[in-house]
Scaffold this active site. Structure first.
Site, PDB file in Angstrom:
ATOM      1  CB  SER A 146      -0.958  -0.035   1.286  1.00 22.99           C
ATOM      2  OG  SER A 146      -1.622   1.177   1.285  1.00 22.99           O
ATOM      3  CE  LYS A 172      -5.129  -0.134   0.712  1.00 24.88           C
ATOM      4  NZ  LYS A 172      -5.874  -0.880   1.729  1.00 24.88           N
ATOM      5  CE  LYS A 174      -4.084   3.737   2.688  1.00 22.16           C
ATOM      6  NZ  LYS A 174      -5.300   3.042   3.512  1.00 22.16           N
ATOM      7  CG  ASP A 199      -8.291   2.251   1.096  1.00 20.03           C
ATOM      8  OD1 ASP A 199      -9.277   2.686   1.097  1.00 20.03           O
ATOM      9  OD2 ASP A 199      -7.533   1.736   1.936  1.00 20.03           O
ATOM     10  CD  GLU A 224      -9.377  -1.031   0.889  1.00 19.38           C
ATOM     11  OE1 GLU A 224      -8.346  -1.121   0.159  1.00 19.38           O
ATOM     12  OE2 GLU A 224      -9.258  -1.296   2.124  1.00 19.38           O
ATOM     13  CG  ASP A 249     -11.161  -1.188   5.287  1.00 14.43           C
ATOM     14  OD1 ASP A 249     -11.342  -1.807   6.292  1.00 14.43           O
ATOM     15  OD2 ASP A 249     -10.019  -0.518   4.978  1.00 14.43           O
ATOM     16  CE  LYS A 273      -7.681  -2.777   7.211  1.00 15.53           C
ATOM     17  NZ  LYS A 273      -7.950  -1.242   7.052  1.00 15.53           N
ATOM     18  N   GLY A 301      -4.394  -4.517   6.596  1.00 12.04           N
ATOM     19  CA  GLY A 301      -3.257  -4.482   7.759  1.00 12.04           C
ATOM     20  C   GLY A 301      -3.900  -3.192   8.494  1.00 12.04           C
TER      21      GLY A 301
HETATM   22 MG    MG Z   1      -8.754   0.433   3.438  1.00 13.22          MG
END
Ligand code: MG
Length: 392
Positions: A146, A172, A174, A199, A224, A249, A273, A301
Site C-alpha cells: 500500500s 494499492k 491511497k 483506497d 476500496e 473495509d 481486518k 493491515g
Molecule cells: Mg482500507
C-alpha cells in the site's frame, strides 16, 4: 484438543518506530502505538495478541487509552481463571462488553496463540481445524503493498518502481478528492499492466458518483471504501453505477454487516481486518460467507507488529483468501520489529506462513521493554504497563 486455563494476562502499551513515517490526516507520525497482550496459561505457555490501537481515533474509534481501559477493567477480568478448549468460546465470555473490537481481538488472538502452542500446531492449522475440509493452509500468503498519498504523481511512480523491484505484484494507492483520476491516469500510462487498486478511506460522497465513474477506464482491481466509514446503504447505490468492483473495509464490523452488504449489492470484494470484526472467530464466519457467495476476500493491515502480522499471515494463507493481502515484509514496517525472525518477501509476491507452534515467531522481550519505555517517553505518566514489568 488440549484445553488451556488462563492464569494471568499482562498488558503492554507500546510505541514502535516506523521505517517510514505514517501519513495520516493528523500529520506524519514517526511511530505507531499498540497494546500487546501476553496471556499466561497454568501450563506455562504464553499466548500473544495485539490491539493495533493508535493514539488518536482515526481509522478506528478506539485508541490506546480506550483499549487499556476496556482490557484492564473488563476483558481481562472476564477471562482470567477460565478454561478454554476452543478459542471460538471467547466471544461468549466477553459478550457483556459492547463494541471495542480491537481490544476484543487482542485477547481472543492471545487465546488462539496459546491454544495452538499448547497443542503444538501452527495457528494456520488451528484456523483450518475450524473450517470444513478443503480449507487447509497453502503455507504462504499472497501479498501486495500500500502506498500513501505523495506530493506528486512522479513521487508515486518512483515508489511504485521501488516496490515492483522488491517483488510486490499488487499496488494499492491511497486517493482523495483532487488526487484520484490524474494519479490513476499517470500510473496507468507508466505501467499499463500492473495489478492496481485504489483506497479512498471514505473520502467521497454519493454525489461524487459521476466523478468516480471516470476511474472505470483504468482497469482497477477494485476501489476500496469510497463512501462513508459507517455506510453500507449508499455503497449499494454506487456499485451499480461503477464497473470497478467496490471493496468494503471500514463499514463491515461483523458477519451480519457483510450479509447486509451482499444483500444490498454494496460490494463485490471484501477487505477483512480480523481486528475490525473483533477477532478470528467472527473472521471465520465472514470467511465462510465469502466462500459460499464466491466473493473474493483479502486481509487488510493495521500496521501491526510481528505479533499481529504473523497471525494475520496465517489467516491469509487459507485458500478462501484469494486476493493479495496488505501484509508486507518486516523491512517495510518497524525498526526494530519486536519479533524474530523477520518476514521476507518470497517468489510471486508471497510471504511464507511460520511453521512453528502458534504465531510461529519469537517475541523479543527486551524490545517489548524498549517499546514500553518509548511510549512512556512520548506520553509520560499516561500509559503505565499493567501486570508488572518485572520479568521484562
Ligand atoms: Mg482500507
Amino acid at each position: 484438543m488440549k484445553p488451556i486455563t488462563i492464569q494471568s494476562i499482562r498488558i503492554y502499551p507500546v510505541a514502535m518506530t516506523l521505517v517510514e513515517p505514517l501519513g495520516t490526516s493528523f500529520g506524519k507520525e514517526p511511530f505507531k502505538t499498540a497494546t500487546l497482550i501476553a496471556l499466561h496459561t497454568t501450563d506455562g505457555v504464553i499466548g500473544w495478541g495485539e490491539a493495533s490501537s493508535e493514539s488518536r481515533p482515526g481509522y478506528s474509534s478506539e485508541t490506546l487509552g480506550t483499549a487499556l481501559h476496556v482490557l484492564s477493567e473488563f476483558l481481562v477480568p472476564a477471562l482470567v481463571g477460565k478454561t478454554i478448549t476452543s478459542p471460538t468460546e471467547v466471544p461468549a465470555l466477553i459478550r457483556g462488553v459492547r463494541g471495542h473490537p480491537l481490544a476484543k481481538h487482542a485477547v481472543e488472538a492471545a487465546v488462539w496463540d496459546a491454544v495452538a502452542k499448547t497443542n503444538e500446531m501452527p495457528l494456520a492449522a488451528l484456523f483450518s481445524a475450524h473450517l470444513p475440509d478443503g480449507h487447509e493452509s497453502r503455507g504462504y500468503a499472497s501479498v501486495g503493498v500500500s502506498i500513501g498519498i505523495q506530493p506528486t504523481v512522479e513521487d508515486t511512480l518512483a515508489i511504485i518502481e521501488r516496490r515492483l523491484n522488491q517483488g510486490y505484484e499488487r499496488i494499492k494507492l491511497k486517493i482523495k478528492p483532487g488526487w484520484d483520476v490524474e494519479l490513476a491516469a499517470g500510473v496507468r500510462a507508466a505501467y499499463p499492466d500492473i495489478v492496481m487498486m485504489l483506497d479512498a478511506n471514505s473520502a467521497y460522497t454519493l454525489a461524487d458518483a459521476e466523478h468516480l465513474k471516470q476511474l472505470d477506464r483504468f482497469n482497477l482491481l477494485m476501489i476500496e471504501q469510497p463512501l462513508g466509514y459507517d455506510d453500507i446503504y449508499e455503497h449499494g447505490k454506487l456499485q451499480p453505477q461503477l464497473k470497478t468492483p467496490i471493496c468494503l473495509d471500514e463499514s463491515i464490523l461483523s458477519a451480519n454487516d457483510f450479509r447486509l452488504a451482499l444483500d444490498l449489492g454494496a460490494c463485490k470484494i471484501l477487505n477483512l481486518k480480523p481486528a475490525r470484526v473483533a477477532g478470528y472467530t467472527e473472521s471465520l464466519e465472514v470467511y465462510k460467507i465469502a466462500v459460499e457467495n464466491g466473493i473474493p476476500l483479502w486481509i487488510g493491515g493495521l500496521l501491526e507488529s510481528g505479533i499481529g502480522r504473523s497471525a494475520n499471515l496465517a489467516f491469509a494463507s487459507l485458500p478462501g483468501v484469494n486476493l493479495p493481502s496488505d501484509i508486507s515484509a518486516t523491512d517495510r514496517y518497524f525498526d526494530p520489529d519486536i519479533t524474530e525472525p523477520p518476514f521476507v518477501l518470497g517468489e510471486n509476491s508471497t510471504i511464507a506462513t511460520p511453521t512453528g507452534p502458534g504465531i510461529g515467531v519469537e517475541v523479543q522481550m527486551d524490545r517489548v521493554a524498549g517499546a514500553v519505555e518509548d511510549l512512556n517517553r512520548r506520553y509520560p505518566y499516561k500509559f503505565p504497563p499493567l501486570g508488572g514489568l518485572d520479568d521484562l
